[in-house]
Design an enzyme around this catalytic site. Structure first.
Site, short mmCIF file in Angstrom:
data_model
loop_
_atom_site.label_atom_id
_atom_site.label_comp_id
_atom_site.label_asym_id
_atom_site.label_seq_id
_atom_site.Cartn_x
_atom_site.Cartn_y
_atom_site.Cartn_z
N LEU A 141 60.00 54.64 -39.67
CA LEU A 141 59.14 54.86 -40.69
C LEU A 141 58.00 55.35 -40.07
CD1 LEU A 141 58.30 54.96 -43.83
CD2 LEU A 141 57.84 52.62 -43.47
N GLU A 159 54.57 56.39 -37.82
CA GLU A 159 54.54 57.49 -36.83
C GLU A 159 52.98 57.38 -36.11
OE1 GLU A 159 54.56 61.19 -38.82
OE2 GLU A 159 56.70 60.54 -39.59
N PRO A 160 52.65 58.22 -35.13
CA PRO A 160 51.35 58.10 -34.54
C PRO A 160 50.17 58.02 -35.42
CG PRO A 160 52.74 59.43 -33.16
CD PRO A 160 53.56 58.94 -34.40
N GLN A 216 45.57 24.60 -27.26
CA GLN A 216 44.15 24.31 -26.89
C GLN A 216 44.67 22.68 -26.54
OE1 GLN A 216 41.78 25.76 -26.40
NE2 GLN A 216 40.17 24.36 -25.96
N ILE A 217 45.36 21.98 -27.47
CA ILE A 217 45.58 20.40 -27.35
C ILE A 217 46.52 20.22 -25.96
CG2 ILE A 217 47.07 18.54 -28.14
CD1 ILE A 217 46.17 19.64 -30.96
N HIS A 218 47.31 21.37 -25.45
CA HIS A 218 47.92 21.14 -24.38
C HIS A 218 47.27 21.40 -22.92
CE1 HIS A 218 51.88 20.80 -26.89
NE2 HIS A 218 52.31 20.40 -25.78
N GLY A 244 46.00 23.40 -19.85
CA GLY A 244 46.64 24.29 -18.95
C GLY A 244 47.86 24.47 -19.29
N GLU A 267 54.85 44.32 -39.90
CA GLU A 267 55.30 44.16 -41.58
C GLU A 267 54.15 44.38 -42.21
OE1 GLU A 267 58.41 44.19 -42.84
OE2 GLU A 267 59.17 44.52 -40.85
N GLU A 271 44.98 42.81 -43.54
CA GLU A 271 44.23 43.71 -44.15
C GLU A 271 44.84 44.44 -45.34
OE1 GLU A 271 44.05 43.44 -40.84
OE2 GLU A 271 42.27 41.99 -40.93
#
Lengths: 387, 113
Positions: free
Chosen positions: A130, A132-133, A340-342, A344, A367, A371
């Site tokens: 469906l 296109e550029p 963030q909690i993990h 590095g 999909e 916006e």
């Protein structure tokens, strides 16, 4: 609103959850973190199992051999199927049946024999072209690919972009302009990839490693008139139907990943100690987990509200747009906080979080970007008043 | 980025390897005549990325490879697929040493040029 699962739904969820944990997650120990497929032999083995479960071909209507499940149950399954590393774009490595073109169920009998049934039997692969550029969110206006009638054929020229699976497909649906500008000028064609003039020129490399997109160039591609799907000028309605239908399980897949990321963050916060106490004791972390929880619950309610409305046969375009908007945006935030909690470890390929982060970013665009969902919602509430 | 890799070939030896970091990405190996004999990928399972894969190739050159070129690329999987498919389009088969690739997983790319 009763959100309790029926006995059958609970059984299906348990079954799929076990399948994911016992059959899919262990496979990923031996795959590259960005892998999106297993060997054809392994896939066949997995497919046999989903067939035994009675859940193969999730998007296939029961009259064509698919399971007799409603959209709410379909979403419950989608939430479970996406809870592994590749789960967002390659849920269970397509063991429940890959992407299928539901529009072919509306084909003529001759088209069904030639194209639908081989697809359902898993013998042929399909694509959907469906975008296109010039754009994908507003196909009625953006489509510039042109089909010109020449006797019993149409001659198609143009370019399609962001088309998944076109390089490996046998045929697919392709939308081209046969009339003037606007929605009424677009027609859907069934085209075969071996035909002269159908060229997959390149892979479009993105943040996503699974289900890569391609660019197609159509150069004097001759398509028989009988390969028009639906009516001449009726292509937009066909495309639009797909977009609305896809949004709800698409949203549920986002939720599945968010749920898994949140679970991982909770577990890690309990065991990771900093400055003499587990992360879970820090208010800053607790609030991140709370925000995760709220984001997931809010999105879940909206996804199931849309699915339930569809199951009742009520209009659900606004609801599916809201579900897609909130599920993709909230799930992205959940994955981000969980990373963030993990620390590095969260950004390393050792854990699935970094892949989910990249792929969830695409979900806010795919999909229909957030916006565009807002545009759909605004149009509906302004034109039809608030429901 | 062109579909086909067009960087100059570099001799496949330890001296050349000194310039290669342990990034993830794709690489091609060629014989003395500059014919591609292998298209490889340094994915996230490799210990030392491109450097590690090329070191293996120096120790046991696939298809008699004597030259290489690399491309650092985080989209290493899709780029690897693209290079394999482009080669298959151009030559009708995979490079001689790519016996590690199941042709059934490849699509049909028809790159321009």
């Amino acid at each position: 609103m009763d959100m309790a699962l029926s006995d059958e739904q609970r059984m299906i969820v348990d079954m799929v959850r076990r399948f994911v944990r016992e059959e899919i997650v262990p496979l990923e120990d031996n795959l590259d973190p960005d892998a999106d497929e297993v060997s054809p032999e392994k896939l066949a083995e997995l497919v046999e199992k989903t067939k035994e479960m009675g859940l193969h071909g999730l998007d296939t209507p029961p009259e064509y051999g698919g399971p007799d499940i409603n959209l709410v149950t379909r979403c419950l399954i989608a939430i479970e199927c996406s809870q592994h590393r590749a789960g967002l774009y390659a849920p269970c490595y397509y063991a429940f049946g890959g992407a299928r073109q539901a529009q072919l169920f509306e084909a003529t009998d001759a088209q069904k024999d030639k194209y639908l049934h081989p697809m359902l039997r898993g013998e042929k692969r399909v694509f959907f072209a469906l975008s296109e550029p010039s754009g994908g969110s507003d196909p009625g206006r953006a489509i510039q690919t042109r089909a010109v009638r020449d006797g019993d054929h149409w001659v198609i020229n143009g370019t399609k972009l962001w088309i998944s699976g076109a390089d490996r497909a046998d045929y697919g649906l392709l939308f081209a302009r046969t009339g003037g500008p606007g929605r009424g000028g677009v027609t859907a064609f069934i085209v075969e990839t071996e035909w002269e003039g159908f060229n997959v020129r390149r892979i479009v490399h993105t943040l996503r490693s699974a289900k890569y997109a391609t660019e197609i160039q159509l150069e004097d591609l001759r398509v028989p008139h009988e390969n028009i799907l639906g009516e001449e000028g009726g292509g937009f309605a066909i495309a639009n139907d797909r977009l609305s239908r896809q949004r709800v399980p698409y949203s549920a897949e986002c939720l599945g990943v968010a749920i898994k990321a949140h679970e991982m963050a909770i577990e890690y916060a309990k065991i990771r100690e900093t400055f003499g106490a587990p992360l879970a004791h820090r208010q800053g972390i607790q609030w991140m987990l709370v925000e995760n929880e709220i984001d997931i619950r809010a999105a879940k309610l909206l996804v199931f509200d849309a699915a339930a409305k569809a199951d009742r046969g009520e209009p659900y375009r606004t609801e599916s747009a809201i579900a897609k908007l909130v599920a993709s945006e909230n799930s992205f935030k959940v994955v981000d906080r969980s990373m963030q909690i993990h620390g590095g470890l969260g950004v390393a390929k050792d854990l699935p979080l970094e892949r989910w982060f990249r792929e969830m970013r695409i979900r806010r665009v795919g999909e229909g970007p957030s916006e565009v969902q807002k545009h759909v919602i605004a149009r509906d509430i302004l034109n039809e008043s608030l429901r | 980025m062109p579909v086909r890799m067009d960087k100059p070939w570099v001799p496949l030896n330890e001296e050349s390897l000194a310039t290669i970091a342990s990034h993830l990405g794709v690489y091609q190996l060629a014989n003395d005549a500059g014919e591609i004999v292998y298209i490889g990928v340094a994915d996230a399972r490799t210990l030392f990325g491109l450097k590690g894969e090329l070191r293996k190739a120096i120790a046991d050159p696939p298809g008699g490879a004597t030259q290489f070129r690399v491309e650092v690329n985080m989209a290493y999987r899709t780029r690897h697929m693209e290079l394999l498919q482009a080669y298959q389009h151009d030559y009708g088969a995979l490079p001689v040493a790519n016996t590690d690739i199941d042709p059934r997983i490849l699509g049909r790319l028809r790159p321009a040029g």
